[in-house]
Design a protein around this motif. Structure first.
Motif, PDB file in Angstrom:
ATOM      1  N   CYS A  62     -15.691 -48.909  -5.776  1.00 58.48           N
ATOM      2  CA  CYS A  62     -16.270 -47.629  -5.580  1.00 58.48           C
ATOM      3  C   CYS A  62     -17.672 -47.475  -6.611  1.00 58.48           C
ATOM      4  N   ASN A  63     -18.637 -47.905  -6.050  1.00 61.16           N
ATOM      5  CA  ASN A  63     -20.010 -47.872  -6.931  1.00 61.16           C
ATOM      6  C   ASN A  63     -20.453 -46.572  -6.837  1.00 61.16           C
ATOM      7  N   LEU A  64     -19.965 -45.402  -7.575  1.00 61.95           N
ATOM      8  CA  LEU A  64     -20.124 -44.212  -7.442  1.00 61.95           C
ATOM      9  C   LEU A  64     -21.427 -43.638  -7.486  1.00 61.95           C
ATOM     10  N   THR A  65     -22.342 -43.922  -8.324  1.00 65.23           N
ATOM     11  CA  THR A  65     -23.817 -43.747  -8.335  1.00 65.23           C
ATOM     12  C   THR A  65     -24.420 -44.726  -9.173  1.00 65.23           C
ATOM     13  N   ASN A  66     -25.992 -44.525  -9.007  1.00 66.45           N
ATOM     14  CA  ASN A  66     -26.902 -45.474  -9.929  1.00 66.45           C
ATOM     15  C   ASN A  66     -27.561 -44.618 -10.886  1.00 66.45           C
ATOM     16  N   GLU A  67     -27.912 -44.996 -11.961  1.00 65.40           N
ATOM     17  CA  GLU A  67     -28.691 -44.328 -12.772  1.00 65.40           C
ATOM     18  C   GLU A  67     -30.060 -44.200 -12.637  1.00 65.40           C
ATOM     19  N   PHE A  68     -30.529 -45.121 -11.663  1.00 68.28           N
ATOM     20  CA  PHE A  68     -31.933 -45.145 -11.224  1.00 68.28           C
ATOM     21  C   PHE A  68     -32.045 -44.357  -9.924  1.00 68.28           C
ATOM     22  N   LEU A 100     -13.191 -33.408 -12.581  1.00 66.19           N
ATOM     23  CA  LEU A 100     -12.067 -33.751 -11.552  1.00 66.19           C
ATOM     24  C   LEU A 100     -11.138 -34.520 -12.518  1.00 66.19           C
ATOM     25  N   GLY A 101     -11.526 -34.748 -13.675  1.00 63.33           N
ATOM     26  CA  GLY A 101     -10.380 -35.789 -14.525  1.00 63.33           C
ATOM     27  C   GLY A 101     -10.783 -37.079 -14.283  1.00 63.33           C
ATOM     28  N   LEU A 102     -11.960 -37.473 -13.924  1.00 66.97           N
ATOM     29  CA  LEU A 102     -11.989 -38.924 -13.651  1.00 66.97           C
ATOM     30  C   LEU A 102     -13.265 -39.516 -14.436  1.00 66.97           C
ATOM     31  N   LEU A 103     -13.078 -40.660 -15.288  1.00 68.44           N
ATOM     32  CA  LEU A 103     -14.001 -40.914 -16.253  1.00 68.44           C
ATOM     33  C   LEU A 103     -14.977 -42.093 -15.281  1.00 68.44           C
ATOM     34  N   CYS A 104     -16.064 -42.327 -15.992  1.00 73.20           N
ATOM     35  CA  CYS A 104     -16.902 -43.487 -15.422  1.00 73.20           C
ATOM     36  C   CYS A 104     -17.263 -44.354 -16.398  1.00 73.20           C
ATOM     37  N   ARG A 105     -18.000 -45.473 -15.832  1.00 72.48           N
ATOM     38  CA  ARG A 105     -18.254 -46.719 -16.820  1.00 72.48           C
ATOM     39  C   ARG A 105     -19.514 -47.012 -16.203  1.00 72.48           C
ATOM     40  N   ARG A 106     -20.539 -47.262 -16.943  1.00 70.31           N
ATOM     41  CA  ARG A 106     -21.833 -48.010 -16.615  1.00 70.31           C
ATOM     42  C   ARG A 106     -21.774 -49.540 -16.598  1.00 70.31           C
ATOM     43  N   GLU A 107     -22.477 -50.223 -15.645  1.00 75.08           N
ATOM     44  CA  GLU A 107     -22.318 -51.453 -15.656  1.00 75.08           C
ATOM     45  C   GLU A 107     -23.846 -52.101 -15.351  1.00 75.08           C
ATOM     46  N   ARG A 111     -25.514 -49.335 -12.274  1.00 80.52           N
ATOM     47  CA  ARG A 111     -24.439 -48.936 -11.442  1.00 80.52           C
ATOM     48  C   ARG A 111     -23.338 -48.116 -12.254  1.00 80.52           C
ATOM     49  N   ILE A 112     -22.551 -47.242 -11.645  1.00 79.78           N
ATOM     50  CA  ILE A 112     -21.706 -46.639 -12.231  1.00 79.78           C
ATOM     51  C   ILE A 112     -20.540 -46.596 -11.409  1.00 79.78           C
ATOM     52  N   TYR A 113     -19.309 -46.936 -12.134  1.00 76.73           N
ATOM     53  CA  TYR A 113     -18.042 -47.047 -11.326  1.00 76.73           C
ATOM     54  C   TYR A 113     -17.075 -46.152 -12.216  1.00 76.73           C
ATOM     55  N   PRO A 114     -15.893 -45.955 -11.598  1.00 74.80           N
ATOM     56  CA  PRO A 114     -14.789 -45.373 -12.257  1.00 74.80           C
ATOM     57  C   PRO A 114     -14.240 -46.017 -13.154  1.00 74.80           C
ATOM     58  N   MET A 115     -13.758 -45.576 -14.373  1.00 77.13           N
ATOM     59  CA  MET A 115     -13.311 -46.375 -15.361  1.00 77.13           C
ATOM     60  C   MET A 115     -12.010 -47.298 -14.955  1.00 77.13           C
ATOM     61  N   SER A 116     -11.352 -46.720 -14.085  1.00 75.91           N
ATOM     62  CA  SER A 116     -10.161 -47.352 -13.496  1.00 75.91           C
ATOM     63  C   SER A 116     -10.582 -48.486 -12.742  1.00 75.91           C
ATOM     64  N   GLY A 117     -11.886 -48.713 -12.231  1.00 72.98           N
ATOM     65  CA  GLY A 117     -11.935 -49.862 -11.278  1.00 72.98           C
ATOM     66  C   GLY A 117     -11.279 -49.604  -9.986  1.00 72.98           C
ATOM     67  N   GLN A 118     -11.144 -48.680  -9.664  1.00 75.51           N
ATOM     68  CA  GLN A 118     -10.360 -48.524  -8.400  1.00 75.51           C
ATOM     69  C   GLN A 118     -11.035 -47.387  -7.466  1.00 75.51           C
ATOM     70  N   ALA A 119     -11.425 -47.711  -6.352  1.00 71.35           N
ATOM     71  CA  ALA A 119     -11.908 -46.795  -5.404  1.00 71.35           C
ATOM     72  C   ALA A 119     -10.851 -45.394  -5.229  1.00 71.35           C
ATOM     73  N   ALA A 120      -9.643 -45.923  -5.017  1.00 66.34           N
ATOM     74  CA  ALA A 120      -8.259 -44.895  -4.873  1.00 66.34           C
ATOM     75  C   ALA A 120      -8.463 -43.700  -5.555  1.00 66.34           C
ATOM     76  N   GLY A 395     -25.754 -50.506  -4.417  1.00 66.01           N
ATOM     77  CA  GLY A 395     -25.892 -50.361  -5.945  1.00 66.01           C
ATOM     78  C   GLY A 395     -25.454 -48.637  -6.321  1.00 66.01           C
ATOM     79  N   GLY A 396     -24.823 -48.332  -5.343  1.00 69.39           N
ATOM     80  CA  GLY A 396     -24.524 -46.717  -5.439  1.00 69.39           C
ATOM     81  C   GLY A 396     -25.303 -45.540  -5.250  1.00 69.39           C
ATOM     82  N   PHE A 397     -26.370 -46.101  -4.585  1.00 68.82           N
ATOM     83  CA  PHE A 397     -27.567 -45.133  -4.229  1.00 68.82           C
ATOM     84  C   PHE A 397     -27.045 -44.030  -2.803  1.00 68.82           C
ATOM     85  N   ASN A 398     -26.245 -44.826  -1.838  1.00 68.23           N
ATOM     86  CA  ASN A 398     -25.747 -44.044  -0.780  1.00 68.23           C
ATOM     87  C   ASN A 398     -24.689 -43.062  -1.041  1.00 68.23           C
ATOM     88  N   LEU A 399     -23.762 -43.436  -1.868  1.00 67.80           N
ATOM     89  CA  LEU A 399     -22.959 -42.351  -2.563  1.00 67.80           C
ATOM     90  C   LEU A 399     -23.493 -41.185  -3.437  1.00 67.80           C
TER      91      LEU A 399
END
Length: 423
Positions: A62-68, A100-107, A111-120, A395-399
């Motif tokens: 789950c590539n949540l978003t993109n900083e660009f 919502l209690g979910l942390l994110c990580r920049r790659e 690209r921004i992903y959940p820190m858990s690395g899981q879409a679930a 790359g997270g643009f659609n989400l």
């Protein structure tokens, strides 16, 4: 159904419990809570569970978003998308999920992903917050009609509500719930749907060598052209399939290729598997290696995946590939270098909506207000996400578009309900 048995819902109905729909329901109910308003939000989902498509995004990460996202163009009504995303930015998305209690990580590449690395984890965060706030969810229920009755909306001739947020998705990945059923609902209220075609989709191509290259992945530059005019360029992974081409670089160009294919045109892709070297440098390297007397079938294995190298050598010489590379002529070596730098394939079409990540086209955004996502045709009717004529690259643009449009729609719908109640 008689009048007494109908169910009357007084607030906001959200059609589609995917990314934009879940975001809209949370934003709507949060606004109700903030204002101390006794409002209701009802999510309608045609599948047995909410958010099925979220689980497969970003290869399950789950590539949540993109900083660009604010500065990267979107397809379709791109200027409308830019205005919406400027009002709910990638940083706002990160803050929203933090709430919502979910942390994110920049790659890489923003690209921004959940820190858990899981879409679930993303789906759980959305679902649990929606439930905590008291949003009601009705699954296994497809909304097939929406009509206005006075100041209210009637869904399926059964459910009455004061406002509707259409978040039913496009036509891409129908098995995940996006089957195009949202478009006629808006059309019946007077809205216009543009031409629809698959985007971020594998391409079919002409060539008897594709079957032997199935599964091969290579890095390189790729250009899409028609009648000698370059339409777009990308770089990155190119994946060969038994039907043609896939991989991120190909998917990024697939929107343009899909549109051309839908018009009966056949564009060409040109692949450069050694962009770091000139054709002359490549020729010198291959010729030096050929002097060592390796077999022709292994001559390019230090540059390309073995099977791809063998296909290129087969295109470059009529000699058996079991022959010694010392037997290859200067012209044959030159041709192999040229093929590595300019490997072409004619595009015949796409794998269709079943294999597409995104649907290009949708409801005309000029018929909606970018500040509220409310219809300019039907009062208190809102739309969000892929059902609108907006699509982004990988790359997270659609989400990001889904979160931004959904949250703005949800908040705006609640504000309208509260304002109308006071009046």
């Amino acid at each position: 159904m008689d009048k007494e048995s109908k169910r009357y819902f007084s607030t906001v109905a959200v059609i589609g419990a995917g990314a934009s729909g879940l975001a809209a329901s949370i934003a709507c109910m949060r606004k109700f809570r903030e204002k101390g308003f006794e409002g209701r939000v009802i999510l309608f989902e045609s599948l047995p569970r909410c958010g099925k498509k979220i689980l497969v995004t970003g290869n399950g990460r789950c590539n949540l978003t993109n900083e660009f996202a604010e500065t990267t163009p979107y397809g379709g009504d791109g200027e409308f998308a830019r205005k919406v995303i400027s009002r709910f930015t990638p940083d706002d998305t990160i803050d929203f999920f933090y709430s919502l209690g979910l942390l994110c990580r920049r790659e890489d590449e923003g690209r921004i992903y959940p820190m858990s690395g899981q879409a679930a984890s993303v789906l759980d965060a959305l679902r649990l917050e929606s439930e905590r706030l008291g949003c009601e969810t009705i699954t296994d229920t497809k909304i097939t009609s929406v009509r206005k009755k006075g100041k209210k909306f009637v869904l399926n001739n059964e459910f009455y509500t004061d406002a509707v947020i259409l978040a039913a998705g496009g036509k891409a990945s129908p098995k995940q719930g996006s089957d195009g059923s949202g478009y006629p609902l808006a059309q019946n209220l007077g809205h216009t749907v543009t031409k629809l075609y698959p985007a971020l989709v594998p391409l079919t191509a002409k060539g008897d060598f594709f079957r032997s290259l199935k599964g091969i992945r290579a890095e390189g530059n790729i250009a899409l052209s028609l009648d000698g005019k370059v339409i777009g360029r990308e770089k990155g992974e190119i994946q060969f399939t038994d039907f043609g081409l896939s991989g991120i670089a190909v998917m990024q160009l697939s929107r343009s290729a899909s549109l051309l294919a839908s018009k009966g045109k056949r564009p060409v892709v040109q692949m450069d598997f050694a962009p770091e070297m000139s054709e002359g440098e490549l020729f010198a390297f291959i010729r030096e290696n050929a002097d060592k007397g390796v077999s022709a079938e292994n001559l390019l294995s230090g540059i390309l995946p073995k099977r791809l190298g063998q296909v290129i050598m087969k295109m470059s010489t009529q000699k058996p590939l079991t022959c010694s590379s010392k037997e290859l002529t200067k012209g044959e070596i030159a041709k192999s270098a040229q093929k590595i730098k300019d490997f072409t394939a004619e595009i015949t079409g796409t794998r269709g909506f079943d294999s597409a990540q995104v649907c290009a086209g949708g409801l005309k955004c000029s018929e909606f207000d970018s500040e509220t996502m409310m219809s300019l045709i039907a009062e208190n009717f809102f739309a969000a996400g892929e059902v609108l004529n907006v699509d982004g690259i990988c790359g997270g643009f659609n989400l990001q578009w889904a979160w931004a449009s959904g949250i703005i729609a949800g908040k705006s719908a609640a504000e309208r309900i509260i304002k109308n109640d006071k009046n």
